[in-house]
Design a protein around this motif. Structure first.
Motif, PDB file in Angstrom:
ATOM      1  N   GLN A  87      65.037  19.947  39.053  1.00  0.00           N
ATOM      2  CA  GLN A  87      65.527  21.225  38.893  1.00  0.00           C
ATOM      3  C   GLN A  87      64.844  22.190  39.253  1.00  0.00           C
TER       4      GLN A  87
ATOM      5  N   THR B 289      64.023  25.384  37.663  1.00  0.00           N
ATOM      6  CA  THR B 289      63.153  26.321  36.822  1.00  0.00           C
ATOM      7  C   THR B 289      62.230  25.488  36.094  1.00  0.00           C
TER       8      THR B 289
ATOM      9  N   ASP C  73      61.937  27.694  31.477  1.00  0.00           N
ATOM     10  CA  ASP C  73      62.739  26.723  31.777  1.00  0.00           C
ATOM     11  C   ASP C  73      64.213  27.430  31.245  1.00  0.00           C
TER      12      ASP C  73
ATOM     13  N   GLU D 158      67.557  25.975  32.459  1.00  0.00           N
ATOM     14  CA  GLU D 158      68.444  25.451  32.973  1.00  0.00           C
ATOM     15  C   GLU D 158      69.669  25.518  31.897  1.00  0.00           C
TER      16      GLU D 158
END
Length: 197
Positions: A11, A13, A33, A35
């Motif tokens: 991913q 972040t 994070d 997402e």
């Protein structure tokens, strides 16, 4: 020496890497994070005890690399945060802006719940407040580019300019691991070649 990748894997972040040399724990970046499939509150679930981290090394100010530092501090981290001077200045601004975003989202959540005339226990709360940002900023220790900094007797770290953003750096570690010299580098995000930054 042990390296564990805790964020920004598969991913974009949440950049967060834990480097352990004997009992000494270095966290490289502590990004938020954000997402789409995760709640902002999930950032409180560190895969380690924040109080056991000895030092944080911050490669640059972007929120996906710095945005969870106030949570780390709020949950028990008491060490220094090493970064370049420009990264320290920009990170403070971005973290304060994050507080405003959290507060706006919390207010919208409250208004939405009032309109529905119900109380939602899962109502969004700010991840951290301005006080936590200021507690974080007090931990910054700034180091210029290309100036070796001895973290402890066995670990030396140097920030190398990497472009990407004002103050952004790769963190290069020279480590004496039980008599064996090792080098490991964390780029953070790499800028474009020849870019004026």
């Amino acid at each position: 020496m042990k390296l564990t990748i805790h964020g920004a894997a598969r991913q974009v972040t949440g950049s967060m890497h834990l480097l352990e040399v004997d009992q000494y724990k270095i966290l490289i970046d502590c990004g938020l994070d954000y997402e789409k499939d995760r709640s902002i509150q999930s950032n409180e679930n560190f895969p380690f005890d924040p109080a056991e981290i000895d030092v944080v090394v911050l490669t640059h100010a972007h929120i996906d690399h710095s945005g969870n530092l106030p949570t780390l501090v709020r949950m028990g981290f008491e060490g220094q945060i090493l970064c370049t001077p420009a990264t320290a200045d920009l990170t403070e601004l971005l973290l304060l802006d994050s507080v405003n975003i959290f507060m706006n989202k919390a207010q919208k959540s409250q208004k939405h719940n009032r309109k529905r005339r119900g109380y939602n226990q899962n109502q969004q709360q700010p991840l951290y407040l301005q006080k936590h940002v200021m507690d974080t900023v007090e931990r910054f220790v700034t180091i210029g580019f290309d100036r070796p900094f001895r973290i402890n007797g066995n670990i030396e770290m140097t920030f190398i300019p990497i472009g990407h953003l004002l103050g952004a750096a790769a963190a290069v570690f020279n480590i004496n691991d039980h008599g064996e010299e090792k080098t490991i580098a964390f780029t953070g995000d790499v800028g474009r070649k020849g870019y004026p930054v």
